[in-house]
Design a protein around this motif. Structure first.
Motif, PDB file in Angstrom:
ATOM      1  N   ALA A 147       0.830  -1.205   0.000  1.00 13.39           N
ATOM      2  CA  ALA A 147       0.000   0.000   0.000  1.00 13.39           C
ATOM      3  C   ALA A 147       0.866   1.256   0.000  1.00 13.39           C
ATOM      4  O   ALA A 147       0.575   2.225  -0.712  1.00 13.39           O
ATOM      5  N   SER A 148       1.929   1.227   0.781  1.00 10.55           N
ATOM      6  CA  SER A 148       2.830   2.381   0.849  1.00 10.55           C
ATOM      7  C   SER A 148       3.494   2.631  -0.495  1.00 10.55           C
ATOM      8  O   SER A 148       3.542   3.764  -0.992  1.00 10.55           O
ATOM      9  N   MET A 149       4.030   1.573  -1.097  1.00 14.26           N
ATOM     10  CA  MET A 149       4.716   1.732  -2.377  1.00 14.26           C
ATOM     11  C   MET A 149       3.755   2.117  -3.493  1.00 14.26           C
ATOM     12  O   MET A 149       4.128   2.841  -4.420  1.00 14.26           O
ATOM     13  N   ALA A 150       2.509   1.654  -3.393  1.00 16.35           N
ATOM     14  CA  ALA A 150       1.504   2.037  -4.387  1.00 16.35           C
ATOM     15  C   ALA A 150       1.224   3.539  -4.304  1.00 16.35           C
ATOM     16  O   ALA A 150       1.084   4.216  -5.333  1.00 16.35           O
ATOM     17  N   TYR A 151       1.169   4.057  -3.073  1.00 12.90           N
ATOM     18  CA  TYR A 151       0.949   5.500  -2.912  1.00 12.90           C
ATOM     19  C   TYR A 151       2.152   6.283  -3.454  1.00 12.90           C
ATOM     20  O   TYR A 151       1.978   7.298  -4.136  1.00 12.90           O
ATOM     21  N   VAL A 152       3.354   5.815  -3.158  1.00 12.71           N
ATOM     22  CA  VAL A 152       4.565   6.481  -3.655  1.00 12.71           C
ATOM     23  C   VAL A 152       4.558   6.534  -5.178  1.00 12.71           C
ATOM     24  O   VAL A 152       4.814   7.582  -5.785  1.00 12.71           O
ATOM     25  N   ARG A 153       4.221   5.406  -5.772  1.00 10.79           N
ATOM     26  CA  ARG A 153       4.196   5.349  -7.242  1.00 10.79           C
ATOM     27  C   ARG A 153       3.137   6.293  -7.805  1.00 10.79           C
ATOM     28  O   ARG A 153       3.363   6.957  -8.827  1.00 10.79           O
ATOM     29  N   HIS A 154       1.998   6.386  -7.120  1.00  4.23           N
ATOM     30  CA  HIS A 154       0.925   7.283  -7.560  1.00  4.23           C
ATOM     31  C   HIS A 154       1.373   8.742  -7.480  1.00  4.23           C
ATOM     32  O   HIS A 154       1.134   9.525  -8.411  1.00  4.23           O
ATOM     33  N   VAL A 155       2.040   9.115  -6.374  1.00  2.00           N
ATOM     34  CA  VAL A 155       2.524  10.489  -6.218  1.00  2.00           C
ATOM     35  C   VAL A 155       3.524  10.828  -7.322  1.00  2.00           C
ATOM     36  O   VAL A 155       3.483  11.919  -7.903  1.00  2.00           O
ATOM     37  N   LEU A 156       4.427   9.893  -7.613  1.00  2.00           N
ATOM     38  CA  LEU A 156       5.398  10.130  -8.687  1.00  2.00           C
ATOM     39  C   LEU A 156       4.703  10.276 -10.035  1.00  2.00           C
ATOM     40  O   LEU A 156       5.086  11.118 -10.861  1.00  2.00           O
ATOM     41  N   ALA A 157       3.662   9.463 -10.265  1.00  2.00           N
ATOM     42  CA  ALA A 157       2.963   9.487 -11.553  1.00  2.00           C
ATOM     43  C   ALA A 157       2.202  10.789 -11.761  1.00  2.00           C
ATOM     44  O   ALA A 157       2.256  11.388 -12.844  1.00  2.00           O
ATOM     45  N   VAL A 158       1.494  11.259 -10.728  1.00  2.00           N
ATOM     46  CA  VAL A 158       0.646  12.440 -10.915  1.00  2.00           C
ATOM     47  C   VAL A 158       1.438  13.745 -10.858  1.00  2.00           C
ATOM     48  O   VAL A 158       1.055  14.736 -11.488  1.00  2.00           O
ATOM     49  N   ASN A 159       2.540  13.759 -10.115  1.00  2.00           N
ATOM     50  CA  ASN A 159       3.344  14.984 -10.024  1.00  2.00           C
ATOM     51  C   ASN A 159       4.433  15.045 -11.084  1.00  2.00           C
ATOM     52  O   ASN A 159       4.797  16.124 -11.551  1.00  2.00           O
ATOM     53  N   GLY A 160       4.969  13.872 -11.451  1.00  2.00           N
ATOM     54  CA  GLY A 160       6.052  13.832 -12.424  1.00  2.00           C
ATOM     55  C   GLY A 160       7.374  14.265 -11.811  1.00  2.00           C
ATOM     56  O   GLY A 160       7.411  14.978 -10.808  1.00  2.00           O
ATOM     57  N   VAL A 161       8.464  13.788 -12.398  1.00  2.00           N
ATOM     58  CA  VAL A 161       9.807  14.185 -11.962  1.00  2.00           C
ATOM     59  C   VAL A 161      10.378  15.038 -13.080  1.00  2.00           C
ATOM     60  O   VAL A 161      10.925  14.537 -14.054  1.00  2.00           O
ATOM     61  N   ARG A 162      10.205  16.354 -12.921  1.00  2.00           N
ATOM     62  CA  ARG A 162      10.580  17.286 -13.989  1.00  2.00           C
ATOM     63  C   ARG A 162      11.763  18.146 -13.582  1.00  2.00           C
ATOM     64  O   ARG A 162      11.943  18.449 -12.409  1.00  2.00           O
ATOM     65  N   ARG A 163      12.497  18.571 -14.570  1.00  2.00           N
ATOM     66  CA  ARG A 163      13.616  19.488 -14.311  1.00  2.00           C
ATOM     67  C   ARG A 163      13.082  20.817 -13.788  1.00  2.00           C
ATOM     68  O   ARG A 163      11.985  21.240 -14.124  1.00  2.00           O
ATOM     69  N   ALA A 164      13.856  21.445 -12.956  1.00  2.00           N
ATOM     70  CA  ALA A 164      13.495  22.767 -12.431  1.00  2.00           C
ATOM     71  C   ALA A 164      14.671  23.711 -12.627  1.00  2.00           C
ATOM     72  O   ALA A 164      15.825  23.301 -12.586  1.00  2.00           O
ATOM     73  N   VAL A 165      14.350  24.976 -12.847  1.00  2.00           N
ATOM     74  CA  VAL A 165      15.388  25.990 -13.031  1.00  2.00           C
ATOM     75  C   VAL A 165      15.922  26.404 -11.660  1.00  2.00           C
ATOM     76  O   VAL A 165      15.163  26.587 -10.709  1.00  2.00           O
ATOM     77  N   ASN A 166      17.233  26.529 -11.565  1.00  2.00           N
ATOM     78  CA  ASN A 166      17.859  26.994 -10.333  1.00  2.00           C
ATOM     79  C   ASN A 166      17.684  28.511 -10.242  1.00  2.00           C
ATOM     80  O   ASN A 166      18.337  29.268 -10.953  1.00  2.00           O
ATOM     81  N   ARG A 167      16.800  28.938  -9.350  1.00  2.09           N
ATOM     82  CA  ARG A 167      16.493  30.367  -9.233  1.00  2.09           C
ATOM     83  C   ARG A 167      16.991  30.936  -7.905  1.00  2.09           C
ATOM     84  O   ARG A 167      16.399  31.856  -7.343  1.00  2.09           O
ATOM     85  N   SER A 168      18.088  30.382  -7.420  1.00  6.03           N
ATOM     86  CA  SER A 168      18.633  30.820  -6.132  1.00  6.03           C
ATOM     87  C   SER A 168      18.963  32.310  -6.119  1.00  6.03           C
ATOM     88  O   SER A 168      18.678  33.011  -5.135  1.00  6.03           O
TER      89      SER A 168
END
Length: 448
Positions: free
Chosen positions: A212-233
């Motif tokens: 159940a835990s890993m299924a939730y993790v996979r769902h969060v990754l799927a709906v949010n996506g792992v996308r590049r982000a600009v470094n705006r420091s």
């Protein structure tokens, strides 16, 4: 002007300072007995009555209700924003001090502001590695959340505590809190945003994560996506400094707006980095469990691309490369795995630790399975990377324990029994166990 205590204390203090009787304060609209009940704390004035009393006492309604003037309130809000920026983009130690100052200023009569400041201070303590005080602070806030749900939400506290207990080595408590939080987010349902990602990070790093835990993790990754982000420091710090300058110029409202802009500017990068961490752990867990290697490889690659944009995330970038190397090795691409492991070691530039040792173990596995390289040399390099310093019982190192255990397995495969036993002992020490006696062979199952 008095500001301590309850609304009743402020009404009474102001009345006495103006040499008014209860009957004079009540006037034609209220009874003196009603004023007496307010002063004794047995009645809380309605907004209409509060405005009326404030007019007669010569103060603002804000002060009467909250013990703080509008200007003081916005200055306190600004202090919270600057403490948050220090927490996210500066020094957690300075952030803890600033949150502490806000707690003193806000006091019990401004319970909402004080609660936000206490939560921020607990997070700052956690980031400093002061897990004992952080756990104590979060646990206190959880009790407050039960008593005053209008001030504090339990869910963020449960997630934060699960993370703290996990880092402190109390896996049972960490798992119970994570399961509790998971049940709550699934009832909402919640899969987007920083809180969902923080929970996913707790769940994926747990050594006994269930389906159940890993299924939730996979769902969060799927709906949010792992996308590049600009470094705006640079942009964040420019807005932060502009906010400080506005505050110095007595323009508190503008200072708050600029601080809010700075915090919002950093949010995409924070989300991307946290999701990349979750993706890295999920990819590693999936590879170890014999899951879909294509998906694991894709996530590890995406995570590495995210980390590559942030120099301060170099260690996480190296970890993602090593995870990808292990996935490629599992897929049969020994040459690709060796190249990635070599790249990771090059980025570490001779620094030791569990991450460097893991890269050497990948090279050892390649040498053992494919005859590419020196097995014994790679194993000894991994041992040297882990070092010879003793582990403290009060701070178990789960990652080091895992790497020592894998090192012991590989020493066993090449017939180096003495080194295998020593590695298993170090795994137990890193996990906080001191029960193994000299001369007793340690079964590797004990340190898994």
């Amino acid at each position: 002007m008095p500001s301590q205590g309850t609304i009743g204390d402020r009404v009474r203090g102001l009345r006495l300072s103006r040499r008014m009787s209860q009957a004079q304060l009540a006037g034609p609209d209220l009874s003196d007995s009603y004023v007496s009940l307010i002063e004794s704390g047995k009645r809380t004035p309605t907004p209409v009555v509060a405005r009326l009393l404030a007019e007669r006492l010569g103060c603002t309604t804000e002060f009467l209700l909250h013990g703080i003037e509008p200007r003081q309130r916005i200055d306190t809000e600004l202090g919270l924003r600057h403490a948050e920026l220090e927490l996210l983009h500066g020094d957690p130690g300075v952030a803890a001090d600033r949150f502490g100052e806000i707690i003193k200023v806000a006091g019990e009569e401004n319970a909402m502001l004080a609660a936000h400041a206490r939560f921020g201070r607990a997070r700052a303590l956690e980031l400093q590695g002061r897990l004992g005080p952080a756990v104590e602070a979060f646990e206190w806030l959880r009790r407050e959340a039960v008593a005053h749900p209008e001030r504090l939400a339990d869910l963020p506290l449960a997630v934060a505590l699960s993370r703290c207990y996990q880092n402190a080595g109390d896996m049972l408590r960490a798992r119970d809190l994570a399961v509790h939080a998971l049940a709550e987010v699934e009832s909402l349902p919640l899969a987007y945003g920083e809180l969902a990602v923080e929970l996913a990070a707790c769940l994926v790093e747990a050594p006994t994560a269930d389906e159940a835990s890993m299924a939730y993790v996979r769902h969060v990754l799927a709906v949010n996506g792992v996308r590049r982000a600009v470094n705006r420091s640079a942009e964040i710090h420019a807005l932060w400094q502009a906010s400080v300058a506005a505050a110095d110029g007595d323009d508190s409202a503008l200072a708050v707006r600029l601080a809010d802009d700075a915090i919002a500017t950093g949010r995409p990068a924070r989300m991307a980095s946290q999701l990349a961490l979750v993706a890295t752990h999920w990819a590693r867990q999936t590879a170890l469990a014999g899951g879909p290697l294509d998906e694991a490889g894709r996530l590890a690659t995406c995570a590495g691309e995210v980390f590559s944009a942030f120099p301060e995330r170099a260690r996480e970038h190296v970890t993602s490369l090593i995870v990808l190397a292990r996935i490629q090795l599992e897929s049969g691409d020994a040459a690709g795995a060796a190249s990635l492991a070599g790249t990771a070691l090059g980025m570490l530039d001779g620094r030791g630790g569990a991450v460097a040792a893991t890269a050497h173990l990948v090279l050892a596995r390649i040498a053992a399975d494919h005859g590419r390289g020196d097995v014994a040399g790679a194993l000894d390099a991994a041992r040297r990377a882990l070092g010879d310093l003793p582990y403290e019982l009060s701070s178990p190192d789960r990652e080091a324990a895992r790497v020592w255990r894998v090192l012991g397995d590989l020493y066993g495969e090449v017939g180096a029994d003495e080194q295998r036993t020593a590695a298993y002992r170090r795994a137990l020490e890193a996990a906080g166990v001191r029960e193994a006696m000299v001369g007793v062979t340690v079964d590797r199952a004990l340190v898994r």
